[in-house]
Design an enzyme around this catalytic site. Structure first.
Site, PDB file in Angstrom:
ATOM      1  N   LYS A   1       2.395  -2.351   9.514  1.00 12.56           N
ATOM      2  CA  LYS A   1       0.980  -2.851   9.085  1.00 12.56           C
ATOM      3  C   LYS A   1       0.273  -2.082   9.553  1.00 12.56           C
ATOM      4  CE  LYS A   1       2.608  -7.846   9.097  1.00 12.56           C
ATOM      5  NZ  LYS A   1       3.531  -7.799   8.935  1.00 12.56           N
TER       6      LYS A   1
HETATM    7  C1  LIG Z   1       3.942  -8.098   7.976  1.00  8.41           C
HETATM    8  C2  LIG Z   1       6.005  -8.183   8.143  1.00  8.41           C
HETATM    9  C3  LIG Z   1       7.104  -8.672   7.039  1.00  8.41           C
HETATM   10  C4  LIG Z   1       6.178  -8.752   5.065  1.00  8.41           C
HETATM   11  O1  LIG Z   1       4.985  -8.736   5.086  1.00  8.41           O
HETATM   12  P1  LIG Z   1       4.317  -8.662   3.387  1.00  8.41           P
HETATM   13  O2  LIG Z   1       3.989  -7.698   3.639  1.00  8.41           O
HETATM   14  O3  LIG Z   1       4.131  -9.886   3.545  1.00  8.41           O
HETATM   15  O4  LIG Z   1       5.662  -8.790   2.779  1.00  8.41           O
HETATM   16  C5  LIG Z   1       7.950  -7.232   6.914  1.00  8.41           C
HETATM   17  N1  LIG Z   1       8.869  -7.482   8.106  1.00  8.41           N
HETATM   18  C6  LIG Z   1       7.627  -6.519   8.683  1.00  8.41           C
HETATM   19  C7  LIG Z   1       8.002  -6.078   9.966  1.00  8.41           C
HETATM   20  C8  LIG Z   1       6.664  -6.515   8.826  1.00  8.41           C
HETATM   21  O5  LIG Z   1       5.349  -6.524  10.402  1.00  8.41           O
END
Ligand SMILES: *Cc1c(COP(=O)(O)O)cnc(C)c1O
Length: 489
Positions: free
Chosen positions: A110
């Site tokens: 993120k």
């Molecule tokens: C947020 C997150 C996801 C999921 O991502 P999306 O964009 O919501 O599909 C997968 N793995 C980790 C470690 C995350 O923090």
């Protein structure tokens, strides 16, 4: 380029408008009214910043001047990631490439989006004529909170307040948030679960008006400004593979994405539509496999048991960004999307047309990993390649194996790796058959013996001063936000 609403295409705005507003007035999501083309180019040497510029500028260029976007990108990626490539590719084997997205300040993927979002948001607010400070409110179940804090900390003209469920995040995640530096950051635990946090934040949004001295906004993944930065790293991965001779120029690859809210895989879909040579998108879910079933049957059914898994960031039954995908595969038909979303909110389920289903399945394949599959993927990947993956990435690795067995399509695949294994020490240790202690710090040390040194952004949390210990009841959240607002000069 303009942005239109998934529920009403007459709702038109600029990219700045889409980023400042976050959500359409009617609850729909903003999507670009056309998708630009960008073939991979091989002339200049690899450089993440110029790749990001080439990918993102067609989406924003009508509003942000080239120099302004370049400035935003250099603040976001210039020296915030621990690897020069920003998102390096690790070769597991000739046909399986791991795209490591976790080298940013919070050690989760993120960061790639949340390092850029604050820059885009303040630039867009200026363009859009907003002259007040922006207060970002975030309800988090773990990863988003820290990544958003890192992105907004000491960013002029912004303030951020993160709420997390008191007993719902891991020790490391809690310490990451409690030790966050910056004069404009606030962190509070809320008694209850993630839904309570989210409800509390929604209540604040509903209660505060336009005339406030700050503009409220959110940093969650339905904002276009969070999605668009994610398209870049698929181009970056592809270019790295060409440069290292692992694939030929313009050779098609498959892309595997461990999915929760469908944001990361939607970014891969945009890359494919733009012209990056992606053959198949492989959507990987954990036991909360509502998307796997949807891709198989065309029926989205959220009436099912909810599981807490070792990959908690994917424990989601209603994937908010799927709405954008539905809009695109319906041929930009807001009536179809409206119908599906209405059925989702009344019956928690809907079915798409056969046409849409065919179009979806041409592009996407869905697979899922049970808890046992996830642990086995961590263990086998470590045994075979000496590589330690986090549980989310392991879900992707398992889904790829399923896909290959079922289809025989063994072309080179890029697996998006969304978190450092050191964020989930106890799950990884137990998957590897190693002793797990009550003491997470000890677990981090044990894992370091297997997987190399932990990223300092994680190992430092034990010794940094804890700045926040606020505990709130759900009902106290609005007053708490009110005090923050009144302290803003
Ligand atoms: C947020 C997150 C996801 C999921 O991502 P999306 O964009 O919501 O599909 C997968 N793995 C980790 C470690 C995350 O923090």
């Amino acid at each position: 380029m303009n942005y239109i609403g998934t529920l009403n295409t007459d709702l038109q705005t600029t990219s700045c408008g889409a980023i400042v507003q976050g959500l359409c007035a009617d609850g729909g999501l903003f999507v670009p009214d056309r998708i630009p083309s960008l073939r991979p180019s091989y002339d200049a040497p690899y450089d993440y910043l110029s790749l990001a510029y080439d990918v993102i500028s067609p989406y924003l260029a009508t509003d942000l001047a080239p120099d302004e976007l370049r400035h935003c990108l250099s603040v976001a990626y210039g020296n915030t990631f621990r690897q020069a490539a920003v998102t390096p590719v690790h070769t597991l084997s000739a046909d399986t490439q791991i795209l490591e997205l976790f080298h940013g300040p919070s050690a989760a993927f993120k960061d790639v989006a949340l390092q850029l979002l604050p820059q885009l948001m303040t630039a867009s607010a200026r363009q859009y004529g907003v002259d007040r400070d922006i207060l970002i409110l975030v309800a988090t179940s773990g990863d988003t909170g820290k990544a958003a804090l890192c992105g907004f900390a000491d960013r002029p003209g912004t303030h951020i307040c993160v709420f997390y469920p008191q007993d719902g995040v891991s020790t490391v995640q809690r310490l990451q948030m409690e030790t966050q530096a910056g004069d404009n950051v606030h962190v509070a635990a809320v008694a209850g679960n993630f839904d309570d946090c989210q409800r509390a934040v929604k209540q604040v949004f509903a209660a505060r008006g336009e005339s406030d001295k700050v503009m409220l906004s959110s940093a969650n993944s339905i904002n276009w400004g969070r999605l668009v930065p994610q398209i870049t790293y698929y181009y970056a991965a592809y270019r790295q593979l060409v440069d290292s001779g692992r694939i030929g120029r313009d050779e098609a690859v498959n892309v595997v994405v461990p999915t929760g809210n469908f944001g990361n895989i939607l970014a891969a879909y945009y890359a494919k539509r733009m012209g990056l040579p992606i053959a198949k998108l492989i959507c990987a879910s954990n036991s909360n496999n509502v998307l796997t079933e949807f891709i198989d049957t065309g029926c989205y059914n959220a009436n099912r048991a909810f599981y807490n898994t070792a990959s908690p960031s994917m424990d989601i039954l209603v994937s908010s960004n799927l709405e954008r995908f539905l809009f695109h595969i319906s041929g930009n038909d807001p009536e179809i999307v409206k119908h599906c979303m209405a059925a989702l909110s009344t019956d928690r389920q809907y079915r798409i047309t056969d046409d849409m289903c065919a179009r979806m399945r041409e592009m996407i394949w869905g697979g899922y990993a049970s808890e046992d599959d996830t642990a086995r993927a961590i263990r086998e990947t470590h045994q075979a390649y000496g590589y330690c993956s986090d549980p989310h990435t392991a879900v992707g690795i398992h889904a790829l194996k399923q896909y290959r067995t079922q289809t025989g399509d063994n072309r080179t695949a890029i697996v998006a790796s969304t978190a450092s294994p050191f964020k989930f020490c106890s799950s990884v240790l137990s998957a590897l058959g190693l002793p797990v202690s009550e003491d997470e710090r000890h677990n981090m040390d044990t894992l370091a013996g297997v997987a190399g040194r932990a990223p300092s952004v994680l190992s430092d949390v034990w010794d940094q001063p804890r700045r926040f210990d606020t505990r709130l009841h759900y009902d106290d959240v609005p007053a708490y936000v009110g005090r923050i607002v009144s302290d803003i000069k």
